[in-house]
Design a protein around this motif. Sequence first.
Motif, short mmCIF file in Angstrom:
data_model
loop_
_atom_site.label_atom_id
_atom_site.label_comp_id
_atom_site.label_asym_id
_atom_site.label_seq_id
_atom_site.Cartn_x
_atom_site.Cartn_y
_atom_site.Cartn_z
N SER A 44 34.13 44.99 53.28
CA SER A 44 33.83 43.92 52.57
C SER A 44 34.05 43.54 51.07
CB SER A 44 32.97 43.43 52.77
OG SER A 44 31.77 43.52 52.38
N VAL A 45 33.34 44.77 49.98
CA VAL A 45 32.95 44.67 48.72
C VAL A 45 33.92 44.77 48.05
CG1 VAL A 45 31.89 45.64 47.61
CG2 VAL A 45 30.56 45.34 48.91
N GLN A 46 34.80 46.54 48.62
CA GLN A 46 36.15 46.90 48.41
C GLN A 46 37.39 45.42 48.48
OE1 GLN A 46 36.93 50.13 50.89
NE2 GLN A 46 35.11 51.32 50.14
N ILE A 47 37.27 44.81 49.12
CA ILE A 47 38.56 44.39 49.25
C ILE A 47 38.13 42.94 48.22
CG2 ILE A 47 39.36 42.35 50.97
CD1 ILE A 47 39.14 44.66 53.25
N ALA A 48 36.67 42.77 48.22
CA ALA A 48 36.00 41.40 47.29
C ALA A 48 37.33 41.93 46.11
CB ALA A 48 34.84 41.27 47.63
N MET A 49 36.15 42.89 45.50
CA MET A 49 36.87 43.60 43.99
C MET A 49 38.24 43.49 43.81
SD MET A 49 33.97 47.29 43.86
CE MET A 49 34.97 47.52 42.13
N LEU A 50 38.71 43.99 44.99
CA LEU A 50 40.50 44.24 44.92
C LEU A 50 40.98 42.48 44.85
CD1 LEU A 50 41.19 46.67 46.81
CD2 LEU A 50 41.42 46.51 44.81
N VAL A 51 39.89 41.37 44.59
CA VAL A 51 40.75 40.29 45.51
C VAL A 51 40.47 40.00 44.33
CG1 VAL A 51 40.48 38.16 46.08
CG2 VAL A 51 40.92 39.61 47.21
N ILE A 52 39.50 39.52 43.64
CA ILE A 52 38.97 39.63 41.96
C ILE A 52 40.44 39.48 41.27
CG2 ILE A 52 37.24 39.65 40.37
CD1 ILE A 52 35.16 39.20 42.97
N TYR A 53 40.58 42.06 41.52
CA TYR A 53 41.40 41.74 40.32
C TYR A 53 42.57 41.49 40.09
CZ TYR A 53 38.20 46.32 39.59
OH TYR A 53 36.89 46.33 38.91
N LEU A 54 43.44 41.09 41.71
CA LEU A 54 44.53 40.25 41.28
C LEU A 54 43.95 39.06 40.77
CD1 LEU A 54 45.71 41.92 45.04
CD2 LEU A 54 46.61 41.94 42.66
N ILE A 55 43.63 38.18 41.06
CA ILE A 55 43.17 36.99 40.95
C ILE A 55 42.49 36.91 38.89
CG2 ILE A 55 41.74 34.97 40.39
CD1 ILE A 55 40.54 35.14 43.44
N PHE A 56 42.27 37.79 38.33
CA PHE A 56 42.09 38.15 36.89
C PHE A 56 43.80 38.53 36.80
CE2 PHE A 56 38.08 37.43 37.29
CZ PHE A 56 37.43 37.03 36.33
N ALA A 57 44.36 39.24 37.39
CA ALA A 57 45.44 39.72 36.45
C ALA A 57 46.59 38.69 36.87
CB ALA A 57 46.03 41.11 37.52
N GLY A 58 46.73 37.79 37.90
CA GLY A 58 47.32 36.27 37.89
C GLY A 58 46.94 35.45 37.00
#
Length: 138
Positions: A44-58
Amino acid sequence: MAPRPLPIILAATCVGLQGLGILGLTIWTAVQFFSFGQAQLPMSVQIAMLVIYLIFAGLYFLVAISMFRGKGWTRSAAVAIEMIVLILAFSFFSVNNPLATTLGVAMLLSGVVVIGSLFTQQAARFLGKDRQGGRAAA
């Protein structure tokens, strides 16, 4: 609409390249998380990190594209983002690693270019600081 001034092109390009860097970090992190099978963090933490990275890239891409189009709100957003980038850049110098130092220098230079570009008269005029009611002040 007036042609885009050079400071806007420089700032939007730097912010867009930073967005690409975050997207690259996202891909590299995903490969690290899911290919080696040695998870050090819960899924869950791994997926949350990836989602946060994608949000910031966006966010970076949104700011870069909107700045290129002349949206006034991008100046404040870009300055706030770049202040954080500048602060983080100095933390990369404390690590005794040539790659980290190179990334720190790249972050520092890009932050200075963006902030410096956005505080020019050309950028202020293009992004609407001198506009009244949607029209350039005479």
